[in-house]
Design a protein around this motif. Structure first.
Motif, PDB file in Angstrom:
ATOM      1  N   GLN A   1       0.775  -1.061   0.130  1.00 54.95           N
ATOM      2  CA  GLN A   1      -0.152  -0.008  -0.046  1.00 54.95           C
ATOM      3  C   GLN A   1       0.874   1.324   0.147  1.00 54.95           C
ATOM      4  O   GLN A   1       1.934   0.889  -0.155  1.00 54.95           O
ATOM      5  N   ASP A   2       0.296   2.253   0.159  1.00 52.63           N
ATOM      6  CA  ASP A   2       0.887   3.685   0.071  1.00 52.63           C
ATOM      7  C   ASP A   2       1.807   3.619   1.548  1.00 52.63           C
ATOM      8  O   ASP A   2       1.393   2.935   2.616  1.00 52.63           O
ATOM      9  N   MET A   3       2.888   4.405   1.322  1.00 51.83           N
ATOM     10  CA  MET A   3       3.771   4.393   2.502  1.00 51.83           C
ATOM     11  C   MET A   3       4.263   2.814   2.877  1.00 51.83           C
ATOM     12  O   MET A   3       5.240   2.808   3.759  1.00 51.83           O
ATOM     13  N   GLY A   4       4.567   2.141   1.846  1.00 54.99           N
ATOM     14  CA  GLY A   4       5.223   0.830   1.846  1.00 54.99           C
ATOM     15  C   GLY A   4       4.572  -0.214   2.867  1.00 54.99           C
ATOM     16  O   GLY A   4       5.086  -1.361   2.902  1.00 54.99           O
ATOM     17  N   ARG A   5       3.389   0.072   3.279  1.00 53.43           N
ATOM     18  CA  ARG A   5       2.602  -0.819   4.057  1.00 53.43           C
ATOM     19  C   ARG A   5       2.102  -2.144   3.230  1.00 53.43           C
ATOM     20  O   ARG A   5       1.787  -1.983   2.372  1.00 53.43           O
TER      21      ARG A   5
ATOM     22  N   ALA B   1       1.310  18.450   2.060  1.00 51.76           N
ATOM     23  CA  ALA B   1       1.943  18.816   3.592  1.00 51.76           C
ATOM     24  C   ALA B   1       1.775  17.542   4.428  1.00 51.76           C
ATOM     25  O   ALA B   1       2.451  16.912   5.115  1.00 51.76           O
ATOM     26  N   PRO B   2       0.588  17.010   4.580  1.00 45.70           N
ATOM     27  CA  PRO B   2       0.151  15.895   5.479  1.00 45.70           C
ATOM     28  C   PRO B   2       0.821  14.814   5.023  1.00 45.70           C
ATOM     29  O   PRO B   2       1.502  13.805   5.896  1.00 45.70           O
ATOM     30  N   ARG B   3       0.970  14.260   3.860  1.00 44.20           N
ATOM     31  CA  ARG B   3       1.893  13.241   3.285  1.00 44.20           C
ATOM     32  C   ARG B   3       3.232  13.459   3.560  1.00 44.20           C
ATOM     33  O   ARG B   3       3.865  12.266   3.955  1.00 44.20           O
ATOM     34  N   ALA B   4       3.845  14.490   3.701  1.00 49.39           N
ATOM     35  CA  ALA B   4       5.321  14.712   3.808  1.00 49.39           C
ATOM     36  C   ALA B   4       5.530  14.543   5.353  1.00 49.39           C
ATOM     37  O   ALA B   4       6.443  13.889   5.620  1.00 49.39           O
ATOM     38  N   VAL B   5       4.597  14.919   6.339  1.00 49.01           N
ATOM     39  CA  VAL B   5       4.912  14.661   7.769  1.00 49.01           C
ATOM     40  C   VAL B   5       4.654  13.297   8.028  1.00 49.01           C
ATOM     41  O   VAL B   5       5.268  12.743   8.846  1.00 49.01           O
ATOM     42  N   ALA B   6       3.805  12.647   7.384  1.00 51.18           N
ATOM     43  CA  ALA B   6       3.436  11.204   7.796  1.00 51.18           C
ATOM     44  C   ALA B   6       4.398  10.156   7.076  1.00 51.18           C
ATOM     45  O   ALA B   6       4.588   9.213   7.450  1.00 51.18           O
ATOM     46  N   PHE B   7       4.889  10.653   5.895  1.00 53.55           N
ATOM     47  CA  PHE B   7       6.009   9.658   5.283  1.00 53.55           C
ATOM     48  C   PHE B   7       6.946   9.010   5.797  1.00 53.55           C
ATOM     49  O   PHE B   7       6.955   7.838   6.111  1.00 53.55           O
ATOM     50  N   LYS B   8       7.949   9.934   6.657  1.00 57.01           N
ATOM     51  CA  LYS B   8       8.989   8.986   7.327  1.00 57.01           C
ATOM     52  C   LYS B   8       8.561   8.007   8.414  1.00 57.01           C
ATOM     53  O   LYS B   8       8.880   6.858   8.406  1.00 57.01           O
ATOM     54  N   PRO B   9       7.677   8.497   9.440  1.00 57.07           N
ATOM     55  CA  PRO B   9       7.311   7.463  10.557  1.00 57.07           C
ATOM     56  C   PRO B   9       6.531   6.344   9.969  1.00 57.07           C
ATOM     57  O   PRO B   9       6.775   5.407  10.369  1.00 57.07           O
TER      58      PRO B   9
ATOM     59  N   ALA C   1       8.258   2.452   9.814  1.00 60.19           N
ATOM     60  CA  ALA C   1       7.599   1.600  10.686  1.00 60.19           C
ATOM     61  C   ALA C   1       7.335   0.287   9.806  1.00 60.19           C
ATOM     62  O   ALA C   1       7.377  -0.592  10.149  1.00 60.19           O
ATOM     63  N   SER C   2       6.967   0.603   8.539  1.00 57.98           N
ATOM     64  CA  SER C   2       6.754  -0.477   7.628  1.00 57.98           C
ATOM     65  C   SER C   2       7.992  -1.082   7.234  1.00 57.98           C
ATOM     66  O   SER C   2       8.023  -2.293   7.218  1.00 57.98           O
ATOM     67  N   ARG C   3       8.894  -0.606   7.308  1.00 56.56           N
ATOM     68  CA  ARG C   3      10.427  -1.200   6.956  1.00 56.56           C
ATOM     69  C   ARG C   3      10.695  -1.970   8.134  1.00 56.56           C
ATOM     70  O   ARG C   3      11.302  -2.961   7.906  1.00 56.56           O
TER      71      ARG C   3
ATOM     72  N   ARG D   1      11.489  -5.893   8.180  1.00 57.44           N
ATOM     73  CA  ARG D   1      12.822  -6.464   8.335  1.00 57.44           C
ATOM     74  C   ARG D   1      12.630  -7.394   9.510  1.00 57.44           C
ATOM     75  O   ARG D   1      13.541  -8.699   9.338  1.00 57.44           O
ATOM     76  N   SER D   2      11.418  -7.656  10.369  1.00 57.89           N
ATOM     77  CA  SER D   2      11.170  -8.622  11.122  1.00 57.89           C
ATOM     78  C   SER D   2      10.515  -9.726  10.153  1.00 57.89           C
ATOM     79  O   SER D   2      11.001 -11.013  10.686  1.00 57.89           O
TER      80      SER D   2
END
Length: 319
Positions: free
Chosen positions: A28-32, A229-237, A241-243, A247-248
């Motif tokens: 999904q979006d943001m790599g989830r 702007a909201p996508r920019a703020v949400a992107f990294k966390p 988190a999905s990364r 990894r697990s």
């Protein structure tokens, strides 16, 4: 309710050779990681909702087996603290940031100089009272909304039971950023970076392109936040988190091969395991999921584990 019943009780799903229904997986979006047919990411879970518990009781482990679920504890809040460079926020994300905000809003003094165990006990007691009064769920909305740039008007429209007006929602947001000014400073820096570069990159190398971060408002005669702007703020966390979850998954891929690891859901991994080896597997899973993360300077994320024959958290045992 109609969507839930049609998805989980009336869906035309064909069981696999093992007699179980298996969803399809996609990104999904943001790599989830998402699932389809059925969508197991949206199984209702909210405590106190009778239909949510009823739906989850439909998930029963095979005879002699149990569910084992490990969930990253407040991982996105933890990553917000890490990105903002706020050590207190990181600590509170591990111990209970929603409860801390609820306690402070209720006028309760919380001494951050206390050792972790004492602070955890204090917050544990405060959480029970906050849940009784409804403040806990309200502050969860505040924390999540503020961390992802949800405006006060939108927050009041989405959650009218918690926020009676836009003014009330704004007051709660102002209180939150008063407690954690470094979070607001980090958000401003992220928006400025995204506006200047038109993309953001995580420590894992993921990139998100952004075009409408800020634009000129003729009405206000100044630059205002755009749709990105909201996508920019949400992107990294969210992407980080999905990364961490992926990894697990890679660290436990042999458990997928042997049929033990069944499902990644949000920030959790779900296993079906024979009851006599549940503690052995739990130790293995905890070690993999809480291992220091090299890309985040050795940061470790805590997990909460539960097990039981039925997939209902309040009826499962902690492990």
């Amino acid at each position: 309710m109609q969507k839930i019943t049609s998805t989980y009780t009336q869906g035309d799903y064909v069981p696999g050779p093992d007699g179980l229904v298996h969803p399809s997986f996609f990104f999904q979006d943001m790599g989830r990681i998402g699932t389809d047919k059925p969508n197991l990411q949206n199984i209702p879970k909210r405590e106190g909702l009778e239909y949510a518990t009823a739906i989850r009781r439909c998930f029963v482990a095979p005879k002699g087996c149990v569910f084992l679920e490990f969930d990253y504890s407040g991982i996105e809040a933890l990553l917000v603290g890490w990105l903002a460079g706020d050590g207190d926020y990181i600590r509170l994300a591990k111990l209970g940031v929603h409860t801390f905000v609820a306690a402070r809003r209720a006028g309760i003094r919380v001494d951050l100089s206390l050792p972790d165990e004492q602070l955890r006990g204090l917050l544990g007691a405060a959480k029970k009272e906050a849940k009784r009064t409804g403040q806990y769920d309200k502050m969860k909305r505040v924390v999540h909304g503020c961390n992802y740039l949800l405006g006060a008007r939108t927050m009041s429209l989405l959650f009218p039971e918690e926020f009676g007006s836009q003014r009330e929602a704004q007051a709660e947001q102002d209180f939150y950023f008063g407690l954690f000014p470094k979070v607001g400073t980090w958000q401003d820096a992220v928006i400025s970076e995204a506006e200047r570069r038109h993309y953001l990159m995580t420590p894992f190398g993921d990139i998100l392109w952004l075009w409408d971060v800020k634009h000129w408002s003729g009405k206000e005669q100044k630059k205002v936040n755009g749709r990105d702007a909201p996508r920019a703020v949400a992107f990294k966390p969210q992407c980080m988190a999905s990364r961490v979850l992926k990894r697990s998954l890679l660290g436990l891929r042999h458990r997928a091969v042997d049929g033990t690891l069944r499902l990644p859901i949000h920030d959790a991994l779900v296993f079906i395991v024979r009851e006599e080896v549940v503690h052995e597997l739990a130790a293995e899973v905890r070690a993999v999921m809480t291992a220091p993360i090299e890309q985040l300077g050795g940061l470790s994320v805590d997990v909460a584990g539960h097990w039981g024959p039925v997939w209902v958290e309040e009826e499962m045992e902690e492990i």
